[in-house]
Scaffold this active site. Sequence first.
Site, short mmCIF file in Angstrom:
data_model
loop_
_atom_site.label_atom_id
_atom_site.label_comp_id
_atom_site.label_asym_id
_atom_site.label_seq_id
_atom_site.Cartn_x
_atom_site.Cartn_y
_atom_site.Cartn_z
N MET A 61 -3.94 -6.99 -6.86
CA MET A 61 -3.33 -8.06 -7.67
C MET A 61 -4.34 -9.12 -8.11
O MET A 61 -4.05 -10.31 -8.08
CB MET A 61 -2.18 -8.71 -6.87
CG MET A 61 -1.10 -7.73 -6.45
SD MET A 61 -0.39 -6.79 -7.83
CE MET A 61 0.70 -8.02 -8.50
N ARG A 62 -5.51 -8.69 -8.51
CA ARG A 62 -6.50 -9.62 -9.05
C ARG A 62 -6.90 -9.14 -10.43
O ARG A 62 -7.09 -7.94 -10.66
CB ARG A 62 -7.77 -9.65 -8.18
CG ARG A 62 -7.58 -10.07 -6.76
CD ARG A 62 -7.33 -11.54 -6.59
NE ARG A 62 -8.34 -12.39 -7.20
CZ ARG A 62 -8.18 -13.69 -7.39
NH1 ARG A 62 -7.06 -14.28 -7.05
NH2 ARG A 62 -9.14 -14.41 -7.94
N ILE A 63 -7.04 -10.10 -11.34
CA ILE A 63 -7.58 -9.75 -12.66
C ILE A 63 -9.08 -9.60 -12.51
O ILE A 63 -9.75 -10.46 -11.93
CB ILE A 63 -7.22 -10.85 -13.68
CG1 ILE A 63 -5.71 -10.86 -13.91
CG2 ILE A 63 -7.96 -10.62 -15.00
CD1 ILE A 63 -5.21 -11.97 -14.78
N GLY A 87 0.79 -1.23 0.00
CA GLY A 87 0.00 0.00 0.00
C GLY A 87 0.82 1.27 0.00
O GLY A 87 0.35 2.32 0.47
N GLU A 111 6.10 6.22 -9.08
CA GLU A 111 4.69 5.83 -8.98
C GLU A 111 3.98 6.76 -7.99
O GLU A 111 2.84 7.19 -8.21
CB GLU A 111 4.57 4.38 -8.51
CG GLU A 111 5.08 3.36 -9.49
CD GLU A 111 4.77 1.93 -9.08
OE1 GLU A 111 3.71 1.69 -8.50
OE2 GLU A 111 5.61 1.05 -9.34
N ASN A 133 1.54 3.01 -2.60
CA ASN A 133 0.81 3.94 -3.46
C ASN A 133 -0.41 4.51 -2.75
O ASN A 133 -0.74 5.69 -2.91
CB ASN A 133 0.39 3.25 -4.77
CG ASN A 133 1.51 3.24 -5.79
OD1 ASN A 133 1.87 4.28 -6.32
ND2 ASN A 133 2.08 2.07 -6.02
N HIS A 184 0.70 0.59 -13.25
CA HIS A 184 1.44 -0.63 -13.61
C HIS A 184 2.92 -0.27 -13.67
O HIS A 184 3.28 0.75 -14.28
CB HIS A 184 0.96 -1.16 -14.96
CG HIS A 184 1.63 -2.44 -15.33
ND1 HIS A 184 1.31 -3.64 -14.75
CD2 HIS A 184 2.64 -2.70 -16.19
CE1 HIS A 184 2.09 -4.58 -15.25
NE2 HIS A 184 2.91 -4.04 -16.12
C1 GRF Z 1 3.38 -1.24 -7.44
O1 GRF Z 1 4.62 -1.39 -8.07
C2 GRF Z 1 2.28 -1.17 -8.46
O2 GRF Z 1 2.66 -0.53 -9.63
C3 GRF Z 1 2.03 -2.64 -8.72
O3 GRF Z 1 2.16 -3.26 -7.48
C4 GRF Z 1 3.01 -2.48 -6.64
C5 GRF Z 1 2.20 -2.16 -5.43
O4 GRF Z 1 2.94 -1.48 -4.49
N1 GRF Z 1 0.76 -2.82 -9.38
P1 GRF Z 1 2.21 -0.83 -3.23
O5 GRF Z 1 1.29 -1.90 -2.64
O6 GRF Z 1 1.46 0.38 -3.67
O7 GRF Z 1 3.35 -0.51 -2.29
#
Ligand code: GRF
Length: 227
Positions: free
Chosen positions: A94-96, A16, A178, A18, A113
């Site tokens: 992380m789920r499609i 988390g 990011e 981000n 991404h």
């Molecule tokens: C990030 O690199 C994002 O781009 C990818 O998974 C990672 C998640 O990181 N989809 P966080 O959980 O936000 O630390």
Amino acid sequence: MKIRKARLVVLISGSGSNLQALIDACADGSLKAEIVAVVSNKADAFGLQRAATAKIPQQVVDHRKFISRESFDAMLAEVVDSYRPDLVILAGFMRILTPGFVDRFAGRMLNIHPSLLPKYPGLNTHQRAIDAGESEAGATVHFVTNQLDGGPAVLKASVPILEVDTAETLAARVLVYEHKIFPLAAQWFCENRLHVRENVAWLDNTPIPEGGIFYNKLSEPSISVEL
Ligand code: GRF
């Protein structure tokens, strides 16, 4: 007149960081929005602790408790919708997602991404970029469509790949960016400057080029956008 803040629901599966960048941007006013809920498919996601610290309501919808992707997504959509989001943010979720979910939030769902899309969709992006001998890597914020990591790009940032890089060191350097581009793209959306129409992303009534806007080319801090 009091302007209503945009309501964000953030979906996570892990650390988390981000999410934290979005929380911090809301707190410092650079993202004029309110994170009304954090939803995780994993009960032990560290991001849930970040949500708790920031006093943001949280919910866990554990995908392992559902017999199909569709039934999980149906419940997830109900939970997300119950918070009446203006924007749904996939921050390391992380789920499609199935078309049922994606179509329900079409045009108001952003993902990040960790690659310079359309290169390296899917997993293990950093290692794949290193193995391919790329000179640069990066991250892309894009609208979510039914094509995995394939929706219209909004904002990208690139970093050089160094000879000494491992997937871990590269991932760490990409993450720094990011954390800059995700809150910025979210703010554009919340300001009503960013839209998607017929699979094309638009900023300020100008179509964004297919590759997205390069954060590295934006002049900070005024954020004037050169297309
Ligand atoms: C990030 O690199 C994002 O781009 C990818 O998974 C990672 C998640 O990181 N989809 P966080 O959980 O936000 O630390």
